[in-house]
Write an enzyme that holds these catalytic residues in place. Structure first.
Site, PDB file in Angstrom:
ATOM      1  N   LYS A 116       0.864  -1.182   0.000  1.00 38.22           N
ATOM      2  CA  LYS A 116       0.000   0.000   0.000  1.00 38.22           C
ATOM      3  C   LYS A 116       0.892   1.221   0.000  1.00 38.22           C
ATOM      4  O   LYS A 116       2.023   1.164   0.486  1.00 38.22           O
ATOM      5  CB  LYS A 116      -0.880   0.033   1.250  1.00 38.22           C
ATOM      6  CG  LYS A 116      -2.084   0.916   1.111  1.00 38.22           C
ATOM      7  CD  LYS A 116      -3.194   0.185   0.385  1.00 38.22           C
ATOM      8  CE  LYS A 116      -4.388   1.050   0.095  1.00 38.22           C
ATOM      9  NZ  LYS A 116      -5.534   0.212  -0.341  1.00 38.22           N
ATOM     10  N   ASP A 147      -7.134   4.190  -4.544  1.00 35.08           N
ATOM     11  CA  ASP A 147      -7.769   4.027  -3.237  1.00 35.08           C
ATOM     12  C   ASP A 147      -8.409   5.391  -2.932  1.00 35.08           C
ATOM     13  O   ASP A 147      -8.669   6.158  -3.871  1.00 35.08           O
ATOM     14  CB  ASP A 147      -6.732   3.618  -2.173  1.00 35.08           C
ATOM     15  CG  ASP A 147      -7.366   3.111  -0.884  1.00 35.08           C
ATOM     16  OD1 ASP A 147      -7.801   1.944  -0.843  1.00 35.08           O
ATOM     17  OD2 ASP A 147      -7.454   3.884   0.097  1.00 35.08           O
TER      18      ASP A 147
HETATM   19  P1  NDP Z   1     -13.044   7.512  -2.734  1.00 37.06           P
HETATM   20  O1  NDP Z   1     -11.991   8.516  -2.556  1.00 37.06           O
HETATM   21  O2  NDP Z   1     -13.643   7.296  -4.066  1.00 37.06           O
HETATM   22  O3  NDP Z   1     -14.241   7.807  -1.717  1.00 37.06           O
HETATM   23  C1  NDP Z   1     -14.026   7.867  -0.345  1.00 37.06           C
HETATM   24  C2  NDP Z   1     -15.334   8.169   0.356  1.00 37.06           C
HETATM   25  O4  NDP Z   1     -15.166   7.998   1.752  1.00 37.06           O
HETATM   26  C3  NDP Z   1     -15.789   9.614   0.147  1.00 37.06           C
HETATM   27  O5  NDP Z   1     -17.191   9.672   0.197  1.00 37.06           O
HETATM   28  C4  NDP Z   1     -15.166  10.313   1.340  1.00 37.06           C
HETATM   29  O6  NDP Z   1     -15.820  11.487   1.742  1.00 37.06           O
HETATM   30  C5  NDP Z   1     -15.315   9.255   2.418  1.00 37.06           C
HETATM   31  N1  NDP Z   1     -14.238   9.421   3.411  1.00 37.06           N
HETATM   32  C6  NDP Z   1     -12.911   9.269   3.209  1.00 37.06           C
HETATM   33  N2  NDP Z   1     -12.220   9.527   4.317  1.00 37.06           N
HETATM   34  C7  NDP Z   1     -13.153   9.856   5.233  1.00 37.06           C
HETATM   35  C8  NDP Z   1     -13.059  10.223   6.586  1.00 37.06           C
HETATM   36  N3  NDP Z   1     -11.864  10.308   7.221  1.00 37.06           N
HETATM   37  N4  NDP Z   1     -14.210  10.460   7.254  1.00 37.06           N
HETATM   38  C9  NDP Z   1     -15.426  10.378   6.606  1.00 37.06           C
HETATM   39  N5  NDP Z   1     -15.570  10.034   5.318  1.00 37.06           N
HETATM   40  C10 NDP Z   1     -14.439   9.779   4.656  1.00 37.06           C
HETATM   41  O7  NDP Z   1     -12.419   6.148  -2.164  1.00 37.06           O
HETATM   42  P2  NDP Z   1     -12.887   4.634  -2.433  1.00 37.06           P
HETATM   43  O8  NDP Z   1     -14.359   4.559  -2.615  1.00 37.06           O
HETATM   44  O9  NDP Z   1     -12.000   4.078  -3.474  1.00 37.06           O
HETATM   45  O10 NDP Z   1     -12.465   3.955  -1.049  1.00 37.06           O
HETATM   46  C11 NDP Z   1     -13.375   3.804   0.051  1.00 37.06           C
HETATM   47  C12 NDP Z   1     -12.904   2.687   0.955  1.00 37.06           C
HETATM   48  O11 NDP Z   1     -12.855   1.465   0.223  1.00 37.06           O
HETATM   49  C13 NDP Z   1     -11.492   2.853   1.551  1.00 37.06           C
HETATM   50  O12 NDP Z   1     -11.479   2.254   2.837  1.00 37.06           O
HETATM   51  C14 NDP Z   1     -10.631   2.035   0.606  1.00 37.06           C
HETATM   52  O13 NDP Z   1      -9.429   1.613   1.227  1.00 37.06           O
HETATM   53  C15 NDP Z   1     -11.557   0.875   0.319  1.00 37.06           C
HETATM   54  N6  NDP Z   1     -11.271   0.093  -0.886  1.00 37.06           N
HETATM   55  C16 NDP Z   1     -11.194   0.683  -2.112  1.00 37.06           C
HETATM   56  C17 NDP Z   1     -10.972  -0.088  -3.237  1.00 37.06           C
HETATM   57  C18 NDP Z   1     -10.970   0.485  -4.609  1.00 37.06           C
HETATM   58  O14 NDP Z   1     -10.854  -0.296  -5.557  1.00 37.06           O
HETATM   59  N7  NDP Z   1     -11.108   1.791  -4.795  1.00 37.06           N
HETATM   60  C19 NDP Z   1     -10.748  -1.538  -3.129  1.00 37.06           C
HETATM   61  C20 NDP Z   1     -10.937  -2.071  -1.801  1.00 37.06           C
HETATM   62  C21 NDP Z   1     -11.173  -1.259  -0.736  1.00 37.06           C
HETATM   63  P3  NDP Z   1     -15.122  12.918   1.526  1.00 37.06           P
HETATM   64  O15 NDP Z   1     -15.248  13.212   0.083  1.00 37.06           O
HETATM   65  O16 NDP Z   1     -15.878  13.852   2.405  1.00 37.06           O
HETATM   66  O17 NDP Z   1     -13.691  12.750   1.973  1.00 37.06           O
HETATM   67  O1  2IT Z   2      -7.753  -1.777  -0.877  1.00 33.62           O
HETATM   68  C1  2IT Z   2      -7.698  -2.255  -2.022  1.00 33.62           C
HETATM   69  O2  2IT Z   2      -7.825  -3.462  -2.238  1.00 33.62           O
HETATM   70  C2  2IT Z   2      -7.531  -1.331  -3.151  1.00 33.62           C
HETATM   71  N1  2IT Z   2      -7.488  -0.123  -2.957  1.00 33.62           N
HETATM   72  C3  2IT Z   2      -7.360  -1.856  -4.552  1.00 33.62           C
HETATM   73  C4  2IT Z   2      -5.948  -2.314  -4.773  1.00 33.62           C
HETATM   74  C5  2IT Z   2      -5.630  -2.725  -6.180  1.00 33.62           C
HETATM   75  O3  2IT Z   2      -4.444  -3.022  -6.406  1.00 33.62           O
HETATM   76  O4  2IT Z   2      -6.503  -2.760  -7.036  1.00 33.62           O
END
Ligand code: NDP
Ligand code: 2IT
Length: 451
Positions: free
Chosen positions: A130, A170
């Site tokens: 990461k 992420d």
């Molecule tokens: P995005 O940046 O697209 O969206 C993040 C969302 O979470 C936004 O709505 C944001 O709100 C909110 N958020 C982030 N930080 C905070 C905080 N400290 N407090 C409150 N709200 C918060 O990210 P993703 O959708 O890609 O990621 C979301 C989660 O999923 C993370 O935990 C990530 O690690 C996990 N994940 C993502 C993957 C991927 O493929 N993208 C794969 C597997 C897991 P705001 O705009 O107000 O910050």
């Molecule tokens: O938390 C996760 O699994 C991700 N943000 C996606 C990682 C990836 O390599 O696609």
């Protein structure tokens, strides 16, 4: 848990905290895993004698570097960036990059540690990593984001490669940032190669990668519900976040006949008692990805919707909960409220969104609970498929990728059941995911000897 296990966990955690002071998120992620793994490791002496747990909780390598860039006003700005290469026993390092002001070494170590198990569960040859930066993309212009990404890649490019380490998106890293990063990598090394995933479709990206994490969390839930002959049809769902994972989780819920009621961001949550429809979701995706607006605007746009400033959505009664925003966004008290309101299952779209107290509450009440490393593995799973397509120099159809994604999520579910199902028929998916993810990595480490 018998005393021998809990005192062994205590001793282990004391040592880990001493070696890694001031890293609460990393301690939390390790404690959850070690709690369930310790009895298994004690029963399987080869793992204990080879000190696999000690070795698995120490990252292979951490790179820390300065990123200087110039903002639109000509000010010189300095951020810090990291790449935590946690474990490459079963494949090249793989995992996302996070850009958010809350990013610390502790956060990235917890994420890299979890990623190692998650990637193992997918069945694909991927190690765990990461990275990211304390850079805040919010309020920055596209040009500022581009200059930051280009500056970051000037250092990062030395440490990654299609057979070494393959970053992806992420929090705060989506299509725009991956495009900027890939463009700069290609320019620096003069090679066109699958070094990042989540790329645009015009330059090596995979269909369904954008949707994969959210879709995968819903497929995982379908598998959990199917164990008791149940389905998503007619179920109400509370979803947190409004980014990539949350929005495509909502999309698949709609397609599956469920009724998503909420979304949120760091400003609060919106509640739509009529249910979020595909038409409304299209508006939200445009708001979040193009206009870069706030979720509160949804309540101004659509009648009957309320915005709850500064609150999280867990007080809204529902059958299903999908925490899809960030770590520690659902605590013990909120877990109790969900259960009191009739909760039937939880799937973590985010990484470590539930506190240890919340997990304990779900498991104690025998709620089917899909932990992030299992339930959100669809994203990295399709990233693995993007790598395969890049290596083969072909592009699969959306239907083909989606079919494979469904197969990956079913495979993860079934591994969890294999190791997690108890005599009373309740499946502890936390134990199942931890043990199943561990075995493959641990066996590879055993085979390599002392490295
Ligand atoms: P995005 O940046 O697209 O969206 C993040 C969302 O979470 C936004 O709505 C944001 O709100 C909110 N958020 C982030 N930080 C905070 C905080 N400290 N407090 C409150 N709200 C918060 O990210 P993703 O959708 O890609 O990621 C979301 C989660 O999923 C993370 O935990 C990530 O690690 C996990 N994940 C993502 C993957 C991927 O493929 N993208 C794969 C597997 C897991 P705001 O705009 O107000 O910050
Ligand atoms: O938390 C996760 O699994 C991700 N943000 C996606 C990682 C990836 O390599 O696609």
């Amino acid at each position: 848990m018998p005393n021998g296990h809990s005192s062994a966990v205590d001793t282990f955690m004391q040592g880990l905290k001493k070696r890694n002071p001031g890293e609460p998120e990393f301690h939390q992620a390790v404690e959850e895993v070690v709690n369930t793994l310790m009895p298994f490791v004690q029963q399987n002496k080869e793992y204990e004698e080879a000190r696999i747990l000690e070795r698995l909780t120490e990252p292979d390598r951490v790179v820390i570097f300065r990123v200087c860039w110039e903002d639109d006003k000509g000010n010189i700005r300095t951020n810090r960036a990291w790449r935590v290469q946690f474990n490459n026993s079963i494949g090249p390092y793989k995992g996302g990059l996070r850009f958010h002001p809350t990013v610390t070494l502790s956060v990235l170590k917890f994420l890299g540690f979890e990623q190692t198990f998650k990637n193992s569960l997918t069945g694909l040859p991927m190690g765990g990593a990461k990275g990211g930066s304390n850079f805040n993309p919010k309020g920055k212009s596209d040009r500022e984001v581009m200059r930051f990404c280009q500056s970051l890649m000037i250092e990062l490019h030395r440490h990654i490669g299609e057979d070494t380490d393959i970053p992806a998106g992420d929090i705060g890293v989506g299509a725009r940032e991956i495009s900027n990063l890939f463009g700069q990598y290609k320019r620096l090394v003069n090679r066109f190669t699958g070094v990042l995933t989540g790329k645009g479709l015009a330059f090596g990206g995979s269909l369904v990668r954008t949707e994969a994490t959210g879709y995968g969390a819903v497929y995982f839930t379908q598998n959990m519900l199917a164990c008791s002959g149940d389905s998503l049809e007619g179920k109400t769902a509370v979803v947190s976040g409004s980014g990539n994972v949350a929005t495509y989780c909502v999309q698949k819920l709609i397609q599956s006949g469920a009724k998503p009621l909420t979304l949120s961001d760091s400003g609060g949550f919106v509640h739509d008692p009529a249910g979020i429809t595909q038409e409304k979701l299209d508006w939200i995706i445009d708001l979040k990805t193009q206009r870069r607006g706030r979720i509160s605007e949804y309540a101004q746009e659509f009648p009957g919707v309320t915005f709850h400033e500064g609150q999280r959505p867990w007080s809204v009664a529902c059958d299903l909960a999908f925490p899809c925003a960030t770590q520690n966004e659902l605590n013990e008290q909120e877990a109790q409220t969900l259960i009191r309101n009739g909760l039937k299952a939880v799937a973590e779209g985010a990484n470590m969104p539930s506190t240890l107290g919340a997990i304990h509450t779900f498991l104690g009440n025998k709620i089917p609970f899909g932990p992030g490393k299992a339930a959100n593995a669809g994203g990295v799973g399709v990233s693995g498929l993007e790598q395969s397509q890049n290596s083969l120099r072909i592009a699969w159809s959306a239907a083909e990728v989606d079919q494979r994604l469904q197969g990956i999520m079913k495979g993860i579910h079934d591994q969890c059941v294999q190791y997690g199902k108890g005599e009373d028929g309740y499946c502890n998916y936390v134990r199942g995911a931890n043990i199943a993810g561990f075995v493959k990595v641990a066996d590879a480490m055993l085979a390599y000897g002392i490295v």
